[in-house]
Design a protein around this motif. Sequence first.
Motif, PDB file in Angstrom:
ATOM      1  N   LEU A 220       0.455  -1.275  -0.161  1.00 52.43           N
ATOM      2  CA  LEU A 220       0.348  -0.337  -0.357  1.00 52.43           C
ATOM      3  C   LEU A 220       1.013   1.415   0.122  1.00 52.43           C
ATOM      4  O   LEU A 220       0.411   2.530  -0.693  1.00 52.43           O
ATOM      5  CB  LEU A 220      -1.152   0.340   0.776  1.00 52.43           C
ATOM      6  CG  LEU A 220      -2.327  -1.083   1.147  1.00 52.43           C
ATOM      7  CD1 LEU A 220      -2.463  -1.210   2.623  1.00 52.43           C
ATOM      8  CD2 LEU A 220      -3.047  -0.623   0.097  1.00 52.43           C
ATOM      9  N   ASP A 221       1.970   1.479   1.067  1.00 50.86           N
ATOM     10  CA  ASP A 221       2.653   2.658   1.051  1.00 50.86           C
ATOM     11  C   ASP A 221       3.893   2.682  -0.143  1.00 50.86           C
ATOM     12  O   ASP A 221       3.932   4.278  -0.996  1.00 50.86           O
ATOM     13  CB  ASP A 221       4.079   2.568   2.168  1.00 50.86           C
ATOM     14  CG  ASP A 221       4.967   3.338   1.988  1.00 50.86           C
ATOM     15  OD1 ASP A 221       4.314   4.861   2.381  1.00 50.86           O
ATOM     16  OD2 ASP A 221       5.925   3.129   2.106  1.00 50.86           O
ATOM     17  N   ALA A 222       3.796   1.816  -1.309  1.00 51.79           N
ATOM     18  CA  ALA A 222       4.862   1.437  -2.231  1.00 51.79           C
ATOM     19  C   ALA A 222       4.368   2.405  -3.123  1.00 51.79           C
ATOM     20  O   ALA A 222       4.140   3.325  -4.222  1.00 51.79           O
ATOM     21  CB  ALA A 222       4.897   0.285  -2.551  1.00 51.79           C
ATOM     22  N   PHE A 223       2.997   1.476  -3.442  1.00 49.57           N
ATOM     23  CA  PHE A 223       1.633   2.336  -4.634  1.00 49.57           C
ATOM     24  C   PHE A 223       1.458   3.473  -3.812  1.00 49.57           C
ATOM     25  O   PHE A 223       0.984   4.515  -5.042  1.00 49.57           O
ATOM     26  CB  PHE A 223       0.769   1.410  -4.075  1.00 49.57           C
ATOM     27  CG  PHE A 223       0.303   0.520  -5.256  1.00 49.57           C
ATOM     28  CD1 PHE A 223       0.576   0.361  -6.885  1.00 49.57           C
ATOM     29  CD2 PHE A 223       0.699  -1.063  -5.251  1.00 49.57           C
ATOM     30  CE1 PHE A 223       1.620  -0.972  -7.428  1.00 49.57           C
ATOM     31  CE2 PHE A 223       0.943  -2.141  -5.803  1.00 49.57           C
ATOM     32  CZ  PHE A 223       1.263  -2.089  -7.617  1.00 49.57           C
ATOM     33  N   ALA A 224       0.824   3.874  -3.293  1.00 47.72           N
ATOM     34  CA  ALA A 224       0.882   5.120  -3.291  1.00 47.72           C
ATOM     35  C   ALA A 224       1.671   6.731  -2.989  1.00 47.72           C
ATOM     36  O   ALA A 224       1.099   7.039  -3.213  1.00 47.72           O
ATOM     37  CB  ALA A 224       0.130   5.384  -0.598  1.00 47.72           C
ATOM     38  N   GLN A 225       3.098   6.247  -2.567  1.00 48.02           N
ATOM     39  CA  GLN A 225       4.214   7.023  -2.715  1.00 48.02           C
ATOM     40  C   GLN A 225       3.942   7.221  -5.203  1.00 48.02           C
ATOM     41  O   GLN A 225       5.241   7.490  -4.817  1.00 48.02           O
ATOM     42  CB  GLN A 225       5.050   6.867  -2.051  1.00 48.02           C
ATOM     43  CG  GLN A 225       4.599   6.640  -0.744  1.00 48.02           C
ATOM     44  CD  GLN A 225       5.996   7.007   0.113  1.00 48.02           C
ATOM     45  OE1 GLN A 225       7.382   7.040  -0.020  1.00 48.02           O
ATOM     46  NE2 GLN A 225       5.470   6.627   1.558  1.00 48.02           N
TER      47      GLN A 225
END
Length: 928
Positions: A724-729
């Motif tokens: 989730l963090d990788a795609f959010a950024q």
Amino acid sequence: MLVNSPRKLVLVDGSGYLYRAFHALPPLANSRGEPTGAVLGVLNMLQKLCKEETPDFIAIVFDAPGRTFRDNLFDAYKAQRPPMPDELRTQLQPLLDCVRAMGLPLLRVDGVEADDVIGTLARQAAEGGIDVLISTGDKDIAQLVNERITLVNTMTGSRLDRAGVKAKFDVFPEQIVDYLALVGDTSDNIPGVPKVGPKTAAKWLNEFGTLDKIIENAAHIPGKVGESLRASLPILDLSRRLATLDCDVALSNAPDTLVRGPADNEQLHKLYTRLELRTFLRQLATETAGTQALDSARRQSAPASAAPGSTAAVRAAAAAPPQSARTRDYETVTSLVSLQRWAAKFADAELMAFDTETTSINYMQARIVGLSFSIEPGIAAYVPIAHDYAGAPEQLSLAQVLDVLRPILESERPAKLGHHLKYDAHVLLHAGVELRGMRYDSMLESYVWNSTATRHDMDSVARKYLDMDTIRYEEVAGKGAKQIPFNQVAVDVASTYAAEDADVTLQLHQTLWPKIQSVPALQSLYEQIEQPLVPVLLRMERTGVLIDGELLRRQGVEITQRLRELESQAHAAAGGPFTLESPKQLQEILFGKLGLPVMRKTPTGQPSTAEDVLEELAADYALPRLILEFRGFAKLKSTYIDKLPQQIDPVTGRVHTSYHQAVAATGRLSSSDPNLQNIPIRTPEGRRIRQAFVARPGWCIVAADYSQIELRIMAHLSADAGLLDAFAQDRDIHQATAAEIFGTPLEDVTGAQRRSAKAINFGLIYGMSAFGLASRLGIDRGQAQRYVELYFQRYPGVRRYMDETRQIARERGYVETVWGRRLYLNEIRSRNSAVRQGAERAAINAPMQGTAADIIKRAMIDVDRWLNDSRLEARLLMQVHDELVFEVRLDLAEELIAHARELMSGAAQLKVPLKVDVGQGANWDQAH
């Protein structure tokens, strides 16, 4: 109703049926003491198979008496088998007589086994675009399975496709021969390797890939089993040859000639009477009485000059009532007064089922022959319009019919129901009628209710949900070269067939729709995605895509020249001319003249020139490399470059594909004639084909593609914090995964590390094993296993999701997409661990693939609605997996791009943003 679906060949292992029926049934006998149980069992299985599968082509294959080439290879082949029991032998000839009298093609070929005949026919049919179903319980035949060839076990009802073979044996179909060579076969006396059972054989093949690689590494395999392998090396090649099916048997029957003929009822009556098969005698009596009654009625009412080519027997079969008897009131409408009476009923109805009968399955060329309608089960009408054979009765003209029906067809009420309604809407458009009120489609209802339960053509769906055998198109029009166009079918025969289509469509809806309504998610899926998509696909198909035939012609000329150069180089490498397409000549050159090492042999003991063999040789020798390159160019030319120009519609100048909603179990669309979703992209020559997909002058092509959509769906479903963090950024997900797994700062990730991470990201969500990952990355299995373990350590939410999904699948028997689309997993509770694990992998896969399919369908509906409302001069041309392709006026491209990106990104509200890559250009390749 004409539906463009693949033709199907069913091949029956008759010898296997005979033995299985003999051992499965009690020792039945007639009053004279003659055994009959095996005959009864086989006939029951054949009847059930034909009823359920309704094949276009069929053959029942038995072993011929005498020696085969395997006996010549190995004297002990099947030597330990006891002779056929007398009580079984006496049943063989009566069974063969029954099969022939039933009109079923029966094959027995000297010198080879039934399996070899089946293999030859299956390969020929698959290469000719025919789907093949092999009914057998023989594991040897699993080596034939591919995208077009499937196995069915009639005793259990289980089916084996490629994934099923892997699940059952833990090896792929192309590894089955090597698997059998290792395990051996006590029933056939194939030696194999002592102490090597199925688990060991599968383990070795998963680790090394092929038997040849296992042999290469035999010295390093430890323990007693390794010693046994090394001691068996001299006989392994023999075991492999014995296990390999000969798929090049010289046959006098091509697959498309294996058509079921008329039954010899007189002979069947004699056989059933002698064998005292009372059930079959009763069935025969009922069928004969029905046919005689129908023939008698027709002789009294039909003109002598009935439709040419349509025999009384065919007409009688067409009009025969379905198996589940019911009252039917079908009317043939030939007067304006009758048509107006029916139209008044339609106008007052809430729902109207209808169907078109036409001249072609090609929706761009089909013209109306007649229309059928039903608003009440068991009651239907057929309006013949263009039956034009000599002696045909007077009919209403198309203009007269449309004058009466146009207000109803072009109104939102009554709601319209069809089976494959999109096709009928196309046909009406040709006649100047824009069908409105397309509310229900029984084909899509069957698909939404259970996409994996059956094929979704009317015959199959009626059999499953109504227990009804419908009249098949071939029964009224004939098959193959003898098939007549529908306008040549006698009106009385056509009327029963066509009216039944409308009647059955209505009954299917009344059966299926309450089922769908009982599951709100499925009702929403149908009403918000599948049915609204029908007019979108209709417009896409109607628009078509512009093809630069001249560019393809020039590319064809260049590839022809390239093929000549490769041929010249191959001749030079061979030391003289030969025919590159001839396996026999190639075999002589490679292994005789040039003395190249023999990597594998055919069942008849000849060196193999199969593609995988050539690929292995190509690493060290020039000629195999040239042959492979030649084959690749030749296939590209014949499949795409030569064929696409032939599919350009002469009126529109465009190619018009057919999009199919009810084929892929996961919800993905497929396309055919041509298959636009399979245009190659990875090679320069393939991309040049895409350059031939062009825009008209002053317009351009825009391609909008979801980026890494299935990985984003995995992040949403698993809620893994790292993903989730990788795609959010908006980080490069493969680079991010590489950084996590290799413990490297993001900016220091190398290209090789990113490629490894990409293989891991995509591989693991599709169930790739450590062995598969090792093969993909060119690393050892231990290192690949460590990568897998590291991945799950860094992304624990993914492992948790996979574990929970397996458990949900076991509890429910199905998994769902975000929008509630279901994929049923019949093997999820199997006691066979390999079969169960295959179903578990599908359980993890399906929600991602299905959700991706749902997302792009929602996007298509939203984009189409905006295009219609805005009246922007742009058109949606194609859907290719996760990509939408448009044609737009050049000065409006930026407006289209902005709205397409916005609408596609907003097609789903996931826990991570959807990213859409958009490009534009003069052709598809430039825009992609």
